[in-house]
Design a protein around this motif. Sequence first.
Motif, PDB file in Angstrom:
ATOM      1  N   VAL A 164       8.678  -3.336  -5.125  1.00 18.40           N
ATOM      2  CA  VAL A 164       7.257  -2.979  -5.109  1.00 18.40           C
ATOM      3  C   VAL A 164       6.415  -3.882  -4.225  1.00 18.40           C
ATOM      4  O   VAL A 164       5.198  -3.783  -4.245  1.00 18.40           O
ATOM      5  CB  VAL A 164       6.662  -2.989  -6.538  1.00 18.40           C
ATOM      6  CG1 VAL A 164       7.337  -1.968  -7.407  1.00 18.40           C
ATOM      7  CG2 VAL A 164       6.726  -4.371  -7.155  1.00 18.40           C
TER       8      VAL A 164
ATOM      9  N   SER B 211       0.291  -2.768 -15.732  1.00 21.15           N
ATOM     10  CA  SER B 211      -0.351  -2.150 -14.568  1.00 21.15           C
ATOM     11  C   SER B 211      -1.772  -1.718 -14.899  1.00 21.15           C
ATOM     12  O   SER B 211      -2.684  -1.856 -14.079  1.00 21.15           O
ATOM     13  CB  SER B 211       0.460  -0.939 -14.093  1.00 21.15           C
ATOM     14  OG  SER B 211       1.753  -1.329 -13.715  1.00 21.15           O
TER      15      SER B 211
ATOM     16  N   LYS C  36      -0.163   2.260  -6.893  1.00 19.10           N
ATOM     17  CA  LYS C  36       1.043   1.451  -6.668  1.00 19.10           C
ATOM     18  C   LYS C  36       0.703  -0.028  -6.491  1.00 19.10           C
ATOM     19  O   LYS C  36       1.500  -0.888  -6.855  1.00 19.10           O
ATOM     20  CB  LYS C  36       1.850   1.988  -5.487  1.00 19.10           C
ATOM     21  CG  LYS C  36       1.160   1.911  -4.147  1.00 19.10           C
ATOM     22  CD  LYS C  36       2.034   2.478  -3.059  1.00 19.10           C
ATOM     23  CE  LYS C  36       1.331   2.406  -1.722  1.00 19.10           C
ATOM     24  NZ  LYS C  36       2.136   2.950  -0.647  1.00 19.10           N
TER      25      LYS C  36
ATOM     26  N   ALA D  83       2.413  -3.176  -8.354  1.00 14.96           N
ATOM     27  CA  ALA D  83       2.904  -4.333  -7.605  1.00 14.96           C
ATOM     28  C   ALA D  83       2.277  -5.622  -8.125  1.00 14.96           C
ATOM     29  O   ALA D  83       2.962  -6.645  -8.262  1.00 14.96           O
ATOM     30  CB  ALA D  83       2.610  -4.160  -6.117  1.00 14.96           C
TER      31      ALA D  83
END
Length: 117
Positions: free
Chosen positions: A101, A67, A81, A85
């Motif tokens: 996600v 991430s 987020k 994803a």
Amino acid sequence: MRQAGTYSRILSGGGISGRTGPHLLPLARIKKIMKKSSVDVKMISGEAPLVFSKACELFIVELTKRSWDMTIQGKKRTIHKEDVASAVATTDVFDFLIDLVHPSASQHVDLNEDHAP
């Protein structure tokens, strides 16, 4: 008196992890999730939640690293987020998380709700 097993020593600082003290994730919560996973699960050894705890820690570290790579590519300094994803979408190992996600606004997943498969 019962002696600690191999996994207890490894995961509590005497082995692979190199860390001492309490575990980062709550073992009672892990054991509760394990028991809720199936009606067939009756007994869980004391060492099994320790192994799951370490596996969860490793999973969180890996997903966070992926991430963070997405965050840096977007020239940002905070993981959002959407970055998680993107990390899930671009990493085959995380395919099982796609539905969780997916950035679709029409789907809302309540992360606080207990789900039993």
